[in-house]
Design a protein around this motif. Structure first.
Motif, PDB file in Angstrom:
ATOM      1  N   HIS A 371      85.757   2.967 -22.140  1.00 53.98           N
ATOM      2  CA  HIS A 371      87.034   3.671 -22.024  1.00 53.98           C
ATOM      3  C   HIS A 371      87.930   3.107 -20.928  1.00 53.98           C
ATOM      4  N   SER A 372      87.378   2.297 -20.079  1.00 54.74           N
ATOM      5  CA  SER A 372      88.232   1.669 -19.061  1.00 54.74           C
ATOM      6  C   SER A 372      89.081   0.556 -19.667  1.00 54.74           C
ATOM      7  N   ARG A 373      88.816   0.212 -20.941  1.00 57.14           N
ATOM      8  CA  ARG A 373      89.544  -0.890 -21.577  1.00 57.14           C
ATOM      9  C   ARG A 373      90.117  -0.424 -22.921  1.00 57.14           C
ATOM     10  N   ASP A 374      90.577   0.815 -22.974  1.00 62.57           N
ATOM     11  CA  ASP A 374      91.105   1.360 -24.215  1.00 62.57           C
ATOM     12  C   ASP A 374      92.321   0.592 -24.721  1.00 62.57           C
ATOM     13  N   ASP A 375      93.047  -0.073 -23.800  1.00 66.62           N
ATOM     14  CA  ASP A 375      94.248  -0.795 -24.211  1.00 66.62           C
ATOM     15  C   ASP A 375      93.927  -2.106 -24.913  1.00 66.62           C
ATOM     16  N   TYR A 376      92.641  -2.478 -25.002  1.00 67.50           N
ATOM     17  CA  TYR A 376      92.261  -3.736 -25.652  1.00 67.50           C
ATOM     18  C   TYR A 376      92.291  -3.629 -27.175  1.00 67.50           C
ATOM     19  N   GLY A 377      92.217  -2.424 -27.722  1.00 68.41           N
ATOM     20  CA  GLY A 377      92.199  -2.269 -29.166  1.00 68.41           C
ATOM     21  C   GLY A 377      91.462  -1.025 -29.580  1.00 68.41           C
ATOM     22  N   ASN A 378      90.909  -1.066 -30.775  1.00 69.44           N
ATOM     23  CA  ASN A 378      90.277   0.104 -31.372  1.00 69.44           C
ATOM     24  C   ASN A 378      88.760  -0.033 -31.296  1.00 69.44           C
ATOM     25  N   SER A 380      86.532   1.986 -32.492  1.00 73.08           N
ATOM     26  CA  SER A 380      85.909   2.324 -33.774  1.00 73.08           C
ATOM     27  C   SER A 380      85.756   1.093 -34.663  1.00 73.08           C
ATOM     28  N   SER A 381      86.687   0.145 -34.508  1.00 73.63           N
ATOM     29  CA  SER A 381      86.620  -1.103 -35.263  1.00 73.63           C
ATOM     30  C   SER A 381      85.863  -2.191 -34.514  1.00 73.63           C
ATOM     31  N   CYS A 382      85.329  -1.836 -33.354  1.00 71.57           N
ATOM     32  CA  CYS A 382      84.576  -2.795 -32.533  1.00 71.57           C
ATOM     33  C   CYS A 382      85.421  -4.006 -32.164  1.00 71.57           C
ATOM     34  N   ASP A 383      86.693  -3.768 -31.873  1.00 68.55           N
ATOM     35  CA  ASP A 383      87.564  -4.862 -31.459  1.00 68.55           C
ATOM     36  C   ASP A 383      87.025  -5.505 -30.187  1.00 68.55           C
ATOM     37  N   THR A 384      87.242  -6.807 -30.054  1.00 67.28           N
ATOM     38  CA  THR A 384      86.774  -7.535 -28.887  1.00 67.28           C
ATOM     39  C   THR A 384      87.308  -6.893 -27.610  1.00 67.28           C
ATOM     40  N   GLY A 385      86.415  -6.621 -26.666  1.00 69.01           N
ATOM     41  CA  GLY A 385      86.812  -6.064 -25.380  1.00 69.01           C
ATOM     42  C   GLY A 385      86.818  -4.555 -25.315  1.00 69.01           C
ATOM     43  N   THR A 386      86.548  -3.873 -26.437  1.00 69.21           N
ATOM     44  CA  THR A 386      86.648  -2.408 -26.432  1.00 69.21           C
ATOM     45  C   THR A 386      85.307  -1.709 -26.239  1.00 69.21           C
ATOM     46  N   LEU A 387      84.193  -2.452 -26.309  1.00 62.36           N
ATOM     47  CA  LEU A 387      82.876  -1.809 -26.292  1.00 62.36           C
ATOM     48  C   LEU A 387      82.146  -2.043 -24.972  1.00 62.36           C
ATOM     49  N   SER A 388      81.277  -1.104 -24.633  1.00 59.00           N
ATOM     50  CA  SER A 388      80.438  -1.202 -23.447  1.00 59.00           C
ATOM     51  C   SER A 388      79.183  -2.004 -23.784  1.00 59.00           C
TER      52      SER A 388
END
Length: 747
Positions: A371-378, A380-388
């Motif tokens: 959640h510290s990188r929510d601006d990276y994308g979605n 739910s779609s596992c966009d690069t940079g959005t997951l821990s």
């Protein structure tokens, strides 16, 4: 759905020019341009290079600069050259008397065990081996790997006497054999290439070549998946590879050089699984090269493109090209996911991994969000940079999206991925970690519900297995018409298997193209119109082995009029499938042919507004005049094409079209054909005459097809019909398509 991974679009394109020796500010402004000058002049000695240098000297004012900026001269099969020009110099060259077109060099993109059995061409199918073994299939692609067993030359004699080509050796390529009789490479942007050779470092060229003409190899598979006998459609034919595709793409000038060489070398057919946005015929290297091939009796087969299901996306649309869409066969690869609650969720992929006998923790992208990188994308779609990474490590992750999430999950240490797509996948994609593609609204909801309602959800992804499925159907990625260059010619022409095709591959490439992938194999399963094209090429070669005297247009007509009509779930109709899926065995006995020679195409070009001067240069004559060719009646399309198509540009226009056609009898000497018309409500079709009475073979008779109808309702943009000539032995079918431009497109 557009999963790029298995469409063989792995190149990263870069548009650049190497530094040249010109001094001053011009150095960085010069770009490669192709100067196309038509047919080689006839009746006199012609110093090609000197003429090209003289033209360059005239526009630059310096003989020294002319020699420095010329890159390459074409002159074996047609006339032209490549040079690094300034825009003003290119403009000046366009005004020269002997020049048809000047256009900037661009980069194009690369667009089987079961498939031949599915098409009826079993191992014991009737063949004319003495002719087939003298057939040479030229392939423009990424090169070829002779380590692949599909190119074993055991039992092959020496190349056919007419073969004039060469085998160029180089890094990882020690030479050809009696199966692969020629191999060359072209990279004109860089005269000296380190470790250059015709070897295939991508796998694409090896796959397409073996699909067309690979020898039978028993027990072929990808780690046990798709196991069977892999072979090409004409396994006794020879192969000549022309490597034109590199990491930077497939450049116009290299492709033209390959056509120039292949035609002169003596190939019988040319297969090109490459394309780019449609261009004017004589600013398009594939249209140019295939025109000169057609003139010498060589049929060029090309892929339609992988930008479907969008309309107006079809590529390689010149009427002398056989443009091939991608269809399915009756096999797909199912990948089952077992959930911890005892339920199974089955998707589609090519998963080579055999799981350990244990379940893995299961999580969704939404729950694994950083959640510290929510601006990276979605997430739910596992966009690069959005997951821990901590939440993904060691887990199977369920993602929504359009494919390739497995690469992201692998980088984060995940154990596998399940991807929920908007629609059920209609082809498999090789995953770099255990993975499966499921339909989000059905199977995906089941998985998501299990994840969100279970304390410790777990799952296991099993290795893919082959299953049977209804076929044929047009694959979602296959590009659709209508085309934009010749409004009233239907493209694609026909369809051929292009999904989940198992064929030869290069050991120098990984299965996915990802350098982190440790898997290498001499076979691979790929999807794309790139895979459909060599199927159609081989079908054409098969027909040619029985009918060696037929023209390229006659062979294409035979394949189109005997094709299997198809239904398409997105209602793009023949804009996706053309005449239908190829039926090579029926194409040997088509009954009637819609034949054409070069004069037919010249008459068409005259109708399309090409000038006498341009056509003069194109065919290498003097004093040509369009009026000297007996014009056909005022047909809507002006060409004797096996399909009929009208594109209505105004939404309120009534339907009005007349198609004049001629057919040549190649069935029984005395035969009577009756026209059978199938038409939807709102479209009137009249065939005049509706009975054709033949008294001899090769007799040609003419008819016209008159279309009439009121303006099409706003909610309807396509009317699909057909005309079938039937003599009780043969069914000669031509699709008829009326397409109305939508209001949105017209804007």
């Amino acid at each position: 759905m557009k999963m790029i991974q298995n469409l063989s679009l792995l190149f990263v394109f870069c548009f650049y020019c190497l530094p040249i020796v010109i001094q001053g500010s011009d150095q960085h402004e010069r770009k490669p341009y192709i100067v196309y000058m038509g047919e080689m002049p006839m009746g006199r000695t012609y110093a090609i290079k000197e003429h090209h240098l003289n033209l360059l000297e005239a526009v630059t004012g310096s003989q020294k600069i002319a020699r420095q900026i010329r890159i390459h001269s074409y002159g074996k099969s047609f006339n032209g050259f490549v040079a690094r020009l300034l825009p003003r110099e290119a403009k000046k060259l366009r005004g020269e008397d002997n020049v048809i077109s000047v256009f900037p060099n661009t980069h194009n993109k690369l667009h089987t065990t079961r498939s031949w059995d599915y098409l009826g061409m079993t191992l014991n199918v009737n063949r004319r081996l003495n002719i087939e073994s003298n057939t040479i299939v030229g392939v423009l692609d990424t090169g070829i790997s002779l380590d692949c067993p599909s190119f074993n030359d055991k039992g092959f004699g020496p190349p056919p006497p007419r073969w004039k080509g060469k085998c160029v050796t180089g890094a990882n390529f020690s030479g050809c054999n009696n199966k692969v009789i020629g191999a060359k490479y072209f990279y004109l942007e860089q005269p000296v290439i380190e470790n250059a050779s015709p070897v295939d470092e991508d796998g694409h060229g090896t796959h397409t070549s073996s699909t067309a003409a690979g020898v039978p190899v028993a027990g072929a598979s990808v780690d046990g998946i798709g196991r069977g006998t892999a072979r090409g459609g004409v396994p006794s034919a020879r192969i000549a590879m022309y490597k034109v595709c590199w990491e930077s793409g497939c450049s116009d000038m290299d492709m033209l050089a390959a056509f120039d060489e292949a035609i002169a070398d003596g190939v019988n057919l040319i297969s090109v699984s490459i394309g780019g946005p449609p261009r004017d015929f004589f600013s398009d290297p594939i249209a140019i090269g295939s025109f000169h091939a057609m003139r010498r009796g060589i049929l060029t087969s090309c892929s339609a493109g992988n930008d479907g299901p969008d309309l107006n996306s079809v590529e390689n649309v010149a009427p002398w090209i056989m443009t091939v869409a991608a269809s399915s066969i009756d096999r797909e690869y199912a990948t089952m996911v077992a959930l911890g609650d005892g339920k199974n969720a089955t998707g589609v992929s090519i998963n080579t991994f055999t799981p350990e006998n244990k379940m893995y923790p299961l999580i969704s992208g939404a729950l694994a969000a950083n959640h510290s990188r929510d601006d990276y994308g979605n997430a739910s779609s596992c966009d690069t940079g959005t997951l821990s990474k901590e939440m993904v490590m060691g887990r199977i992750v369920y993602c929504l999206g359009q494919g390739n999430q497995d690469w992201t999950i692998k980088d984060l240490g995940g154990a596998g991925t399940i991807v929920g797509l908007d629609e059920r996948a209609d082809f498999g994609s090789i995953t770099i970690i255990p993975g499966s593609y499921v339909e989000a609204n059905t199977v995906g909801k089941q998985i998501d519900l299990y994840i969100n309602n279970t304390k410790d959800p777990v799952a296991i992804i099993y290795k893919s297995i082959s299953t049977r499925t209804p076929a044929p159907r047009i694959i979602s990625f296959s590009s659709r018409g209508p085309q934009s260059i010749a409004n009233n010619i239907l493209k694609p022409d026909l369809a051929a298997p292009g999904a989940d095709i198992l064929a030869g591959f290069s050991n120098l490439a990984t299965l996915t193209g990802n350098p982190q992938d440790p898997r290498h194999n001499v076979f691979n399963i790929l999807s794309g119109t790139s895979m459909a094209c060599p199927h159609a090429t081989a079908a054409a070669a098969y027909v040619k082995s029985f009918r060696p005297g037929w023209s390229p247009a006659a062979i294409k007509s035979a394949l189109m009029t005997t094709a299997t009509p198809m239904s398409i779930k997105d209602n793009s109709a023949e804009l996706g499938s053309g005449a239908g899926q190829i039926n090579p065995l029926s194409a040997i006995h088509p009954g009637l042919l819609y034949d054409m020679n070069m004069n037919s195409y010249i008459a068409y070009l005259c109708k399309e507004g090409y000038t006498n001067t341009n056509i003069d240069i194109l065919i290498g004559s003097k004093g040509f005049n369009c009026s000297t060719i007996v014009p056909p009646p005022q047909s809507t399309d002006g060409i004797n094409y096996p399909s009929m198509h009208i594109r209505i540009l105004s939404p309120n226009s009534t339907i009005s079209a007349i198609f004049y056609r001629s057919v040549t009898n190649v069935g029984q000497a005395n035969s009577t054909y009756k026209a059978i018309v199938t038409a939807p409500k709102g479209l009137s079709i009249e065939v005049v005459p509706d009975i054709l009475q033949f008294s001899r073979l090769r007799q040609e008779l003419s008819f016209k097809v008159v279309l009439k109808g009121p303006p099409m309702p706003k909610e309807i943009s396509i009317l699909s019909a057909s005309i079938e000539w039937n003599d009780s032995r043969h069914s000669v079918r031509s699709p008829i398509l009326v397409y109305k431009e939508s209001d949105d497109f017209m804007k």
